[in-house]
Design a protein around this motif. Sequence first.
Motif, PDB file in Angstrom:
ATOM      1  N   LYS A   1       0.841  -1.195   0.000  1.00 42.86           N
ATOM      2  CA  LYS A   1       0.000   0.000   0.000  1.00 42.86           C
ATOM      3  C   LYS A   1       0.881   1.251   0.000  1.00 42.86           C
ATOM      4  O   LYS A   1       1.879   1.324   0.726  1.00 42.86           O
ATOM      5  CB  LYS A   1      -0.911   0.030   1.233  1.00 42.86           C
ATOM      6  N   ILE A   2       0.502   2.239  -0.812  1.00 42.76           N
ATOM      7  CA  ILE A   2       1.208   3.522  -0.840  1.00 42.76           C
ATOM      8  C   ILE A   2       0.315   4.561  -0.196  1.00 42.76           C
ATOM      9  O   ILE A   2      -0.828   4.773  -0.629  1.00 42.76           O
ATOM     10  CB  ILE A   2       1.555   3.942  -2.288  1.00 42.76           C
ATOM     11  N   ARG A   3       0.826   5.202   0.843  1.00 43.52           N
ATOM     12  CA  ARG A   3       0.027   6.185   1.570  1.00 43.52           C
ATOM     13  C   ARG A   3      -0.195   7.443   0.741  1.00 43.52           C
ATOM     14  O   ARG A   3       0.671   7.892  -0.003  1.00 43.52           O
ATOM     15  CB  ARG A   3       0.689   6.555   2.889  1.00 43.52           C
ATOM     16  N   LYS A   4      -1.364   8.022   0.939  1.00 41.22           N
ATOM     17  CA  LYS A   4      -1.712   9.307   0.342  1.00 41.22           C
ATOM     18  C   LYS A   4      -2.056  10.256   1.487  1.00 41.22           C
ATOM     19  O   LYS A   4      -3.091  10.099   2.139  1.00 41.22           O
ATOM     20  CB  LYS A   4      -2.903   9.162  -0.596  1.00 41.22           C
ATOM     21  N   GLY A   5      -1.181  11.192   1.766  1.00 38.52           N
ATOM     22  CA  GLY A   5      -1.383  12.057   2.923  1.00 38.52           C
ATOM     23  C   GLY A   5      -1.199  11.258   4.204  1.00 38.52           C
ATOM     24  O   GLY A   5      -0.501  10.252   4.255  1.00 38.52           O
ATOM     25  N   ARG A   6      -1.881  11.693   5.265  1.00 32.47           N
ATOM     26  CA  ARG A   6      -1.724  11.032   6.558  1.00 32.47           C
ATOM     27  C   ARG A   6      -2.626   9.815   6.703  1.00 32.47           C
ATOM     28  O   ARG A   6      -2.315   8.881   7.427  1.00 32.47           O
ATOM     29  CB  ARG A   6      -2.031  12.018   7.692  1.00 32.47           C
ATOM     30  N   PHE A   7      -3.763   9.824   6.013  1.00 36.94           N
ATOM     31  CA  PHE A   7      -4.742   8.768   6.281  1.00 36.94           C
ATOM     32  C   PHE A   7      -5.179   7.994   5.033  1.00 36.94           C
ATOM     33  O   PHE A   7      -5.793   6.954   5.139  1.00 36.94           O
ATOM     34  CB  PHE A   7      -5.983   9.378   6.944  1.00 36.94           C
ATOM     35  N   GLY A   8      -4.905   8.543   3.868  1.00 31.40           N
ATOM     36  CA  GLY A   8      -5.415   7.916   2.648  1.00 31.40           C
ATOM     37  C   GLY A   8      -4.472   6.886   2.060  1.00 31.40           C
ATOM     38  O   GLY A   8      -3.358   6.677   2.527  1.00 31.40           O
ATOM     39  N   VAL A   9      -4.934   6.213   1.006  1.00 33.88           N
ATOM     40  CA  VAL A   9      -4.155   5.212   0.286  1.00 33.88           C
ATOM     41  C   VAL A   9      -4.302   5.479  -1.209  1.00 33.88           C
ATOM     42  O   VAL A   9      -5.416   5.704  -1.713  1.00 33.88           O
ATOM     43  CB  VAL A   9      -4.635   3.778   0.613  1.00 33.88           C
ATOM     44  N   GLU A  10      -3.167   5.503  -1.930  1.00 36.34           N
ATOM     45  CA  GLU A  10      -3.196   5.718  -3.381  1.00 36.34           C
ATOM     46  C   GLU A  10      -3.877   4.535  -4.067  1.00 36.34           C
ATOM     47  O   GLU A  10      -3.716   3.391  -3.662  1.00 36.34           O
ATOM     48  CB  GLU A  10      -1.765   5.869  -3.909  1.00 36.34           C
ATOM     49  N   GLU A  11      -4.610   4.876  -5.126  1.00 43.11           N
ATOM     50  CA  GLU A  11      -5.352   3.834  -5.845  1.00 43.11           C
ATOM     51  C   GLU A  11      -4.728   3.482  -7.190  1.00 43.11           C
ATOM     52  O   GLU A  11      -5.219   2.597  -7.890  1.00 43.11           O
ATOM     53  CB  GLU A  11      -6.795   4.296  -6.044  1.00 43.11           C
TER      54      GLU A  11
END
Length: 747
Positions: free
Chosen positions: A601-611
Motif C-alpha cells: 500500500k502507498i500512503r496518500k497524505g496522513r490517512f489515505g491510500v493511493e489507488e
Amino acid sequence: MKKISLLLFFPALLFAQENTTAVTPKQQGKYDTNKFSQMYDLLATPNMFRTASGAPGPAYYQQQADYKMDIELDDKNSKIMGSQTVTYSNNSPENLEYLWVQLDQNMRAKNSQSPLAENEKVSQKLTVGGFADKYLVEGPDRGFHIEYVKDAQGNPMSHTINQTMMRINLATPLKSGAKITFSIKWWYNINNYQKEGGRSGYELFEKEGNKLYVIAQFYPRMAVYNDVEGWQHMQFWGGGEFALPFGNFDVNFTAPADHVVDATGELTNRSEMFTAAQNKRYEKALKSFDEPVVIVTQEEAEAAEKGFSDQKKTWKFSAKYVRDFGIASSRKFIYDAMAVQLKDKVVMAESLYPKEANPLWGETSTKVVAHTLKSYSAHTFDYPYPKAVSVSAEDQGMEYPMICWNYGRPDENGVTSDRIKHGMTSVIIHEVGHTFFPMIVNSDERQWTWMDEGLNSFLEYLAEQELDPNYPSSRGPAKNIVPYMSGDQNFLEPIMSNSETIIQFGNNAYGKPAAGLNILRDVVMGHELFDHAFKTYANRWKFKHPTPEDFFRTMEDASAVDLDWFWRGWFYSTDYVDIGIKDVKQYYVSENPTAELKNVKIRKGRFGVEEGPFVYLIDGDHKEFQSSNKKGLEVAQMQPLVSYINENFSTDEKATIKKPKYFYEVEFNKPGGMIMPILVELTYEDGSKEEFKYPAQIWRKNNSSAKKVYATEKAIKKIQIDPKLLTADIDVTNNVWPKVVTKSKFD
C-alpha cells in the motif's frame, strides 16, 4: 476534601501498574553511540573567557612579559652569558603568589630527568666515536647556571628550581592589574647539536674550526598563565615544545667582530654593523621585489672565516610583541635579502648561509621565504613583522619569531639532488610558516603539538602546490596518510593526545591533521566555506592563546557546517575510513506487479491510500521476473505514465523530462569506524562518467549502511568510490563494482 485517584486523570498509570511484573525486557538499554552525537562530552564548557562561538570572550585576558637583555657569545669556549630584566604584567583577574620561569636548557643538565624517562636498548653497531661518546666519555656540562635572581631594587629573590622550571617566590602577591620587574643573570655551555641533539646550538666545520651558531631557548623564559589551566609549567621532556606569553624585546648581542648576526626583531644599529658597501646593497634590497640582493658576499664571508677576531661588536635588536627570540651568528655567513609586497605593506625576506650551502641557497632560499609569506598571508592575515629570515643549519628545522633554521645543502661538488632540494624547500616553507602558527596564533605546543604542526603542515601543502602543482608534497594529500591510518592500533593514538605521549610523532601531529584539514576543505566543506572559516580562526586568535575547542568551534561557527562527527572521529579517536560497495541490484520497469508488490500500500497524505495506476520496479533476480522480459519496459512504452505526463506537464517541461532506462540500487557499507562523505563515480557503457557526492549525514540514522538509487539513460559499466583518493580510505579493494578479481599466475 474528597481524595481523587490519579488514575482518573492519568489512565496510563493503570496500564503501567498492571504491566510492571508482566513485561520482561528482551535486552539491556543502550547508550548513545551515534557518531553524529554532539561533542558536549568532550569540549570544555564555554564561558566569559572563551565563547561557544570559538571567539575570545569579553573577559579574555593574557599576560605580558617584556625583556631587556645583554647577551655575549664566547666563541672560543662555545659559551653564552646573559643578564636580563623582565617586566611581567599580571592582566589576569587573580593575584599571583609566585611566578614560573622556563629553564629549557636544563633538559641537557647532568641531573636532567629526561634521559632517565627514555627507554633504551643496546645498539649493536656503533661508530668508534659514537661508542666513545656513549660509554667512555663523561657527559659535558650543560644546563643553566643561574648566578642570581634579583628584584628591581637589587635584592635577592627566593627561587626554587624544579628540573626545567624555576619558581620565583614573591614576598607579596602580584595583584591583578599590577606589574613586577626582576632580573636574572645566567650562563651555559652551548651544545654541538649534531652530536648531542637539540633544537639549537652550534655546527662545527672541522676543517677550519669555525662554528655556525643558531641560538634559541637560550634565556630563562616566562611560562604562560591563562584561564584554561593557570600556569602552564609542564616539564620540558624534549617532545612537547613551548608555551610562551607575548612581549617586547630589546636585546644587545655581543659577538666576535668578524661574525654576521641576525635575530628576531629589527636591527637598530645596522649602519655600524656593516660596511658602507654592504649597507648600500641592503638599501638596494629594500626595493628589489624579483631577485635577492647579496649583501654579504661569498668572497667577504670566505675572507672572514680565515681569521678569528679578538675584537667584539654589539648588535642591537628590537622586537615588538613577539613570544620568543632567536639568534644566528657566524663568521661564515653569506647574507642576501629581497622585498616582498603584501597587500598593505612591504616586508623583507632574508637568508643567511655558509659557502657550503651554495649554489642551492643563493638560488632558492630567499625566494622560497618570499613565496611562503605571500601564500600564508593570503590564507590567514598579512604577515605583521618586518622580516622573515631563513638560516642554513644542517640537520635542523626549527622556528622562532622572524627567524628559523633549515637543513639542506649540495654535495661537495655543488650538486643537489631533487630529494634534497625539495626537502629543503619544504622545510623552509614549514619553518617560515611557523611564524603564523604558533608564533602569532599562539597555541600551547607543550600540550597540543597538532595545533601548530598540523595546521602549519596543511598550509605548507597549500604553499607547495601553489609553488608547483606537481610538487611532491609528503604531507597533506589524504592518500599519503593511509599507511599510518591502517597501521597496528597498538601504536596509534588520537590526535588529541599530549605531545609527550605520541608514538609516531610525525604522522600523528603533522600528517594526520594536515590530511584531515585537506579532507575538510576538498570533500566536506568546499574551499569557499573552509577558507573563510579558517581565516576567521586565524584572525580571531592572532596574538592570542587559542585552545583546540576554539579552533573546532570557530570552524563551525563561521561556516554553518556541523563538524562534530569529524572532530570526534578524526581527532579524538583512531577510527579509520573504509567505505565499500556491499551490493548492487538492477531493477526493471514493469506494469505487472509481483505477488509481493500487489499487496503493498502507498500512503496518500496522513490517512489515505493511493489507488493507482502504478509503476513497478522489479529486482532483476526476482523469481517471477522471467528472462523473456528481462529488459523490462522503456518509459515511453508505459501508457499510464505517458498519459500522466501529457496531463500534468507543459510543452517546455516535457522537453526536459528524463527518460531513464536503467535502475540500480547500490548499498554502501562502512567497515571502517570513521564517518565520511561518499564520493561515487559512475562509468557508463559508452565510456562517459558522472560523479556524485553524498554528505556525511547520509550515515546519520545508520552508521554502518547507506543506499542510493540511480535512474540512468545509459547502462552502468562500473561504480567506484573515491576514485581520486580524497578521503584516506584504507582499503580500496571494496571500492569498485563489479569487483575486480586479480588472477594469479597459475590461472
